[in-house]
Design a protein around this motif. Structure first.
Motif, PDB file in Angstrom:
ATOM      1  N   VAL A 460      -1.656   7.637   4.645  1.00  0.00           N
ATOM      2  CA  VAL A 460      -1.916   7.427   6.077  1.00  0.00           C
ATOM      3  C   VAL A 460      -2.655   6.112   6.284  1.00  0.00           C
ATOM      4  O   VAL A 460      -2.309   5.306   7.168  1.00  0.00           O
ATOM      5  N   LEU A 461      -3.654   5.857   5.461  1.00  0.00           N
ATOM      6  CA  LEU A 461      -4.445   4.633   5.600  1.00  0.00           C
ATOM      7  C   LEU A 461      -3.595   3.382   5.345  1.00  0.00           C
ATOM      8  O   LEU A 461      -3.574   2.454   6.166  1.00  0.00           O
ATOM      9  N   LEU A 462      -2.897   3.364   4.207  1.00  0.00           N
ATOM     10  CA  LEU A 462      -2.123   2.167   3.853  1.00  0.00           C
ATOM     11  C   LEU A 462      -0.988   1.917   4.839  1.00  0.00           C
ATOM     12  O   LEU A 462      -0.712   0.764   5.201  1.00  0.00           O
ATOM     13  N   THR A 463      -0.326   2.971   5.303  1.00  0.00           N
ATOM     14  CA  THR A 463       0.802   2.798   6.212  1.00  0.00           C
ATOM     15  C   THR A 463       0.345   2.290   7.566  1.00  0.00           C
ATOM     16  O   THR A 463       0.990   1.420   8.167  1.00  0.00           O
ATOM     17  N   THR A 464      -0.769   2.800   8.058  1.00  0.00           N
ATOM     18  CA  THR A 464      -1.250   2.332   9.358  1.00  0.00           C
ATOM     19  C   THR A 464      -1.830   0.924   9.259  1.00  0.00           C
ATOM     20  O   THR A 464      -1.688   0.127  10.204  1.00  0.00           O
ATOM     21  N   VAL A 465      -2.451   0.584   8.158  1.00  0.00           N
ATOM     22  CA  VAL A 465      -2.928  -0.796   7.972  1.00  0.00           C
ATOM     23  C   VAL A 465      -1.739  -1.750   7.919  1.00  0.00           C
ATOM     24  O   VAL A 465      -1.758  -2.832   8.520  1.00  0.00           O
ATOM     25  N   PHE A 466      -0.690  -1.344   7.208  1.00  0.00           N
ATOM     26  CA  PHE A 466       0.510  -2.175   7.137  1.00  0.00           C
ATOM     27  C   PHE A 466       1.164  -2.300   8.512  1.00  0.00           C
ATOM     28  O   PHE A 466       1.650  -3.371   8.897  1.00  0.00           O
ATOM     29  N   GLY A 467       1.188  -1.208   9.280  1.00  0.00           N
ATOM     30  CA  GLY A 467       1.711  -1.268  10.641  1.00  0.00           C
ATOM     31  C   GLY A 467       0.925  -2.230  11.507  1.00  0.00           C
ATOM     32  O   GLY A 467       1.499  -2.989  12.301  1.00  0.00           O
ATOM     33  N   TRP A 482      -1.407  -1.910  20.837  1.00  0.00           N
ATOM     34  CA  TRP A 482      -0.510  -1.198  19.925  1.00  0.00           C
ATOM     35  C   TRP A 482      -0.992  -1.292  18.482  1.00  0.00           C
ATOM     36  O   TRP A 482      -1.099  -0.282  17.787  1.00  0.00           O
ATOM     37  N   SER A 483      -1.259  -2.493  18.033  1.00  0.00           N
ATOM     38  CA  SER A 483      -1.666  -2.660  16.639  1.00  0.00           C
ATOM     39  C   SER A 483      -3.041  -2.051  16.379  1.00  0.00           C
ATOM     40  O   SER A 483      -3.241  -1.332  15.390  1.00  0.00           O
ATOM     41  N   ILE A 488      -6.817   2.075  14.330  1.00  0.00           N
ATOM     42  CA  ILE A 488      -7.996   2.913  14.559  1.00  0.00           C
ATOM     43  C   ILE A 488      -7.649   4.395  14.367  1.00  0.00           C
ATOM     44  O   ILE A 488      -8.385   5.150  13.717  1.00  0.00           O
ATOM     45  N   ALA A 489      -6.501   4.807  14.934  1.00  0.00           N
ATOM     46  CA  ALA A 489      -6.085   6.203  14.788  1.00  0.00           C
ATOM     47  C   ALA A 489      -5.837   6.544  13.324  1.00  0.00           C
ATOM     48  O   ALA A 489      -6.207   7.631  12.853  1.00  0.00           O
ATOM     49  N   GLY A 490      -5.232   5.623  12.585  1.00  0.00           N
ATOM     50  CA  GLY A 490      -4.964   5.861  11.179  1.00  0.00           C
ATOM     51  C   GLY A 490      -6.237   6.002  10.366  1.00  0.00           C
ATOM     52  O   GLY A 490      -6.344   6.889   9.513  1.00  0.00           O
TER      53      GLY A 490
END
Length: 749
Positions: A460-467, A482-483, A488-490
């Protein structure tokens, strides 16, 4: 029990509806779609000869640069529904939906219902899938066919079924007849999975494998060998080939050239020379400028990056010879730069710099890479308990998807000749491994399985940081909410998942689902951008700028802002843009098949920097086409002065023929295929056409600056009478188009 198994999955239904919306909403606004292909469909509707060969023009003189199977399907839809942009797009939209369903049904038996739902949702929201499936480009149908073959492979291997295996390999052969060697990119996965999973003794297994490979070869080469065996004077010229051979087209221009970046010489005629820098980098082939070719519009060779001049790039000349904004790209990206003309763009055509991290670079990451962190960590979870004598169906199927993903990813990491939308080939393995991997991490987290339990919150952390990394580049266009919102949610959900790791709570499962949905914020937003910002049917790409920006998606603020919705978010592809016919451009870092991304968002007035208006197609979905629409004055003149000729006119620019073939069902000849430079006609053949009363009007030059062969142009000028523009074209000053003058000649012999 049986009834329960047959019930419709109520969670799958909204996923399919989402895919249908992303793939199909607004396609009815697309007048011509990819006009190169739509023109071919219009020609194929005329007779079986044109249909069989996928002829570009009404005379059946030259083919498109791809095999015919997808165009056969599009022609069938056009026959039933009429020839429209939406009718030739519809098969691809349906194929995109079908791919979502196939992923679901392939993942479900082995990995479970939850994994199947996640995989289907991931497939529906891979941005490049949505971008491509709403056009008449080939790739959506190609991916569906490859998945269908994979489904037969899975079924046949588990059941030891010979006929299912043969069908599986035959479908790959069918896919070869859609886009040639691109279909073979999944063969490593096919062979590996068959050897690991087919339920039979080794002797039978090897014999069947040999037979399946033979079927693959026969189906693959059936059309190519048939066409190549026909005398050249009895069939069309093979468009964009160098030797008038389908096999050469398949293994050259549509094969190894994709990797090496070397380009077709004839398809590049008329293009400015590639810069010395581009030649030194080995990614572009220098070509002779055809600005002096007879019959073409003037096209002086301009300099692109460096001073931002574009004079002569396919006949495109910007006001004052300068690019808007002083040649500066959005987000501070410089058009020039120190990286071989790529600058911050990482290559002129938006495909990034070659290397192992290419798919993570800004240029490509937004198309299909969002969920790669889940894939990586999910595979660790799947294979963590692997033992030599304990290989399960989960391991075998995960290996299949990895054997699809890794070679394709490796190819695009080093290839020199592709478009962003080719990355749809990555979508199925990413989607399947996302569902399978997330399910495995979910199980490890729920069972508190040591170090594996930490994989879920880490994903969850890595995917949202990458997003966040992908989206933050476009903060000025879409806003920072959006970013930052996804980031923050991740982070918040990651912290909660860590805190809850050793605790039990009734809403723990809901929290995990929420975590996955947060990871989908970025790709889902990107998947909607072809609808919200406008798409490009010629060179589709997802993102707020998509293919509308200069050089394939980096976006140039030529309207009020990037992807300005006041302008419909519409880009206009270059005069010579088609699916992927290569053409050299100045300082090209990558070999570009059709001037990718030379589209430019227009302002609400339909002009560029307040300059002269530029034609676009009517709807959002049609943005990116450079189409001339039917000029009623031209049409009436040619019809009134037709004295029994078979063809209304012949032209050196297929874009001029397109609306008359598509909208008016008129018979028109294109003299040089897509590029205008295929050696389709000789002066002797033209003389025979005229003397036999088949054609007498020739439209030369035009927006594309295509002149074709100088001999052809000279012959038309020598034997023809120029018709004053005021007699045949609306407006006395409209004979001079964006990049060159269009001249009509009447030739009588």
């Amino acid at each position: 029990m049986n009834n329960a198994k047959r019930r419709i999955d109520l969670v799958l239904l909204p996923i399919v509806l989402l895919a249908a919306f992303l793939n199909g909403y607004g396609i009815w606004n697309d007048q011509y779609a990819n006009s190169y292909y739509t023109t071919a469909v219009g020609s194929m509707l005329r007779n079986f000869h044109n249909f069989f060969y996928a002829s570009l023009d009404s005379a059946g003189s030259v083919t498109v640069d791809k095999p015919p199977v997808v165009f056969w399907i599009q022609t069938a839809f056009a026959y039933v529904f009429g020839l429209h942009g939406w009718s030739v797009i519809l098969p691809q939209a349906l194929a995109g939906i079908g791919s979502v369903l196939l992923i679901y049904f392939m993942v479900k038996p082995t990995f479970g219902l939850g994994a199947a739902r996640i995989s289907a949702l991931a497939m529906a929201t891979v941005p490049v899938v949505a971008a491509v499936s709403r056009t008449n480009n080939i790739d959506s149908m190609l991916v569906f066919t490859l998945l269908l073959g994979s489904w037969f492979l899975f079924k046949g291997s588990k059941q030891g079924s010979t006929w299912r295996i043969l069908i599986a390999f035959a479908l790959i052969g069918l896919a070869f007849n859609m886009k040639m060697l691109q279909a073979y990119m999944i063969l490593p996965a096919f062979y590996l999975f068959y050897l690991l999973a087919f339920n039979a003794k080794w002797r039978r297994k090897i014999i069947l494998l040999i037979g399946s490979t033979a079927v693959l070869a026969v189906v693959s080469l059936s059309w190519a060998v048939t066409v190549d065996s026909i005398p050249t004077d009895e069939r069309p010229y093979i468009g964009s080939s160098e030797t008038n051979s389908v096999l050469e087209l398949a293994f050259g221009y549509n094969g190894l050239s994709r990797l090496t970046g070397q380009q077709n010489r004839s398809a590049n005629a008329g293009m400015p020379n590639a810069s010395d820098e581009g030649k030194d980098r080995g990614n572009a082939t220098s070509q002779t400028s055809a600005s002096d070719q007879s019959g073409s519009g003037s096209a002086s060779t301009g300099n692109l990056p460096g001073n931002g001049e574009m004079g002569g790039m396919n006949g495109m000349t910007f006001p004052g010879g300068q690019l808007p904004n002083g040649g500066e790209m959005p987000n501070g990206r410089d058009l020039g730069g120190s990286n071989g003309g790529g600058g911050g763009m990482g290559g002129m055509f938006g495909t990034g710099e070659k290397g192992p991290l290419r798919l993570f670079q800004t240029e490509l990451s937004g198309q299909a890479s969002w969920l790669l962190p889940i894939v990586l960590l999910g595979c660790i979870a799947i294979f963590a308990g692997l033992r030599r004598r304990n290989i399960t169906d989960k391991h075998r199927e995960a290996l299949f998807w990895l054997a699809w993903l890794l070679p394709v990813a490796a190819f695009f990491s080093v290839a020199g000749f592709f478009h962003q939308y080719y990355l749809i080939m990555l979508a199925p393995p990413i989607a399947a491994l996302t569902g399978a991997g997330f399910s495995a991490m979910w199980t490890a987290y729920r069972e508190r399985n040591g170090w594996q339990a930490w994989l879920l919150p880490l994903s969850v952390l890595l995917t949202t940081v990458f997003g966040w990394y992908i989206m933050q580049v476009y903060n000025e266009t879409i806003g920072a909410g959006w970013s930052l919102g996804e980031l923050i949610a991740g982070i918040l959900i990651t912290v909660i998942l860590i805190v809850m790791l050793n605790r039990s709570h009734p809403w723990k499962q809901g929290l995990i689902i929420t975590g996955f949905m947060v990871m989908l914020i970025g790709p889902t937003y990107w998947a909607f951008t072809p609808i919200t910002y406008g798409g490009n049917s010629m060179i589709p790409a997802a993102g707020p700028t998509g293919s509308n920006g200069m050089f394939g998606g980096m976006g140039m603020a030529m309207g009020d802002r990037q992807g300005d919705r006041n302008g419909g978010g519409m880009g206009m592809a270059p005069p010579n843009a088609s699916d992927d016919t290569p053409q050299d451009l100045p300082s090209s870092d990558e070999a570009d098949p059709n001037n990718e991304g030379m589209g430019t968002p227009l302002n609400s007035g339909g002009s560029m920097n307040g300059g002269g208006g530029m034609p676009t197609t009517g709807g959002r979905g049609g943005a990116g086409n450079r189409n001339e629409e039917v000029d009623t004055t031209t049409l009436n003149y040619l019809r009134e002065h037709n004295t029994g000729e078979t063809y209304l006119f012949a032209t050196t620019d297929y874009n001029q023929a397109a609306p008359y073939i598509i909208d008016e069902n008129e018979a028109v000849i294109t003299l040089g295929g897509f590029s205008g430079s295929d050696p389709v006609y000789t002066t002797e053949k033209l003389e025979q056409l005229v003397k036999s009363g088949q054609v007498k009007y020739f439209m030369v030059g035009g927006m594309g600056g295509r002149g074709g062969s100088s001999d052809i142009g000279d012959w038309i000028k020598e034997h023809g009478t120029e018709i004053p523009t005021s007699e045949w074209k609306t407006g006395t000053d409209s004979g001079s188009g964006f990049g060159g003058q269009t001249t009509l000649y009447e030739v009588k012999l």
